[in-house]
Scaffold this active site. Structure first.
Site, PDB file in Angstrom:
ATOM      1  N   HIS A  43     -62.135 -36.399  25.319  1.00 55.39           N
ATOM      2  CA  HIS A  43     -63.062 -36.038  26.485  1.00 55.39           C
ATOM      3  C   HIS A  43     -62.602 -36.974  27.382  1.00 55.39           C
ATOM      4  O   HIS A  43     -61.606 -37.722  27.173  1.00 55.39           O
ATOM      5  CB  HIS A  43     -64.573 -36.437  26.189  1.00 55.39           C
ATOM      6  CG  HIS A  43     -64.577 -38.079  25.811  1.00 55.39           C
ATOM      7  ND1 HIS A  43     -64.043 -38.627  24.672  1.00 55.39           N
ATOM      8  CD2 HIS A  43     -65.031 -39.023  26.883  1.00 55.39           C
ATOM      9  CE1 HIS A  43     -64.304 -40.197  24.899  1.00 55.39           C
ATOM     10  NE2 HIS A  43     -64.779 -40.312  25.990  1.00 55.39           N
ATOM     11  N   HIS A 125     -58.690 -40.132  32.714  1.00 53.18           N
ATOM     12  CA  HIS A 125     -57.957 -39.996  31.577  1.00 53.18           C
ATOM     13  C   HIS A 125     -58.635 -39.482  30.340  1.00 53.18           C
ATOM     14  O   HIS A 125     -59.770 -39.823  30.192  1.00 53.18           O
ATOM     15  CB  HIS A 125     -57.172 -41.480  31.286  1.00 53.18           C
ATOM     16  CG  HIS A 125     -58.273 -42.260  30.590  1.00 53.18           C
ATOM     17  ND1 HIS A 125     -59.277 -42.945  31.563  1.00 53.18           N
ATOM     18  CD2 HIS A 125     -58.538 -42.861  29.649  1.00 53.18           C
ATOM     19  CE1 HIS A 125     -59.765 -43.784  30.784  1.00 53.18           C
ATOM     20  NE2 HIS A 125     -59.502 -43.660  29.526  1.00 53.18           N
TER      21      HIS A 125
END
Length: 171
Positions: A43, A125
């Protein structure tokens, strides 16, 4: 859910994005070692809340549902690491104004609701490895039309950490 679950809000990739993320994860794991993040846990975190009273979950669901959120076209094209945390990630090499705007709006709504927010600059990220470090390097580009935002609970188990989706909003 525990009385004070560890919560965070993030973007959830569809299976069509999880597959290339898994391939990149395999590549960097082969090169740098470490412990892989399971495919189900991949995620992009927008806001980390930490230990939050379970009674406030309903407020967070309303906040997510009311958030000005439209699909984002993300380009994941850079491998990097947070050396101190020993985390290897894939992220964006170029600034994404729409993503930053979403994070700023989310943080403002969280502050207004008296939820804890992070003060450090946002670094978009997807964590691929833990207990590893690497050199920054380019990687085959992954395009992601991010249209799903989730409220997650981080659950520690004997097998490792699992991220349970408590609420999902797809636009």
């Amino acid at each position: 859910m525990t009385a004070t679950p560890r919560l965070f809000i993030g973007l959830s990739p569809p299976d069509a994005v999880r597959q290339p993320l898994t391939q990149v994860r395999h590549h960097v794991h082969t090169r740098f070692g470490g412990r892989v993040v399971t495919t189900a846990n991949l995620h992009l975190t927008l806001a980390f809340l930490g230990a939050t009273p379970a009674a406030r979950t309903t407020e967070l669901v309303r906040l997510i549902d009311a958030l000005a959120f439209t699909p984002l076209d993300l380009t994941l094209d850079q491998i990097g690491s947070f050396d101190r945390a020993r985390v290897v990630w894939i992220g964006l090499s170029r600034h994404q104004t729409a993503l930053d705007t979403l994070v700023q709006a989310l943080r403002a709504e969280l502050r207004a609701g008296q939820f804890p927010t992070e003060d450090h600059p946002f670094n978009a990220h997807v964590t691929l490895l833990r207990k590893a470090t690497c050199l920054t390097e380019p990687v085959e580009t992954i395009h992601w039309r991010a249209d799903t935002i989730c409220l997650y609970e981080s659950v520690s188990t004997p097998e490792g950490v699992r991220y349970d989706v408590l609420h999902r909003r797809t636009v």
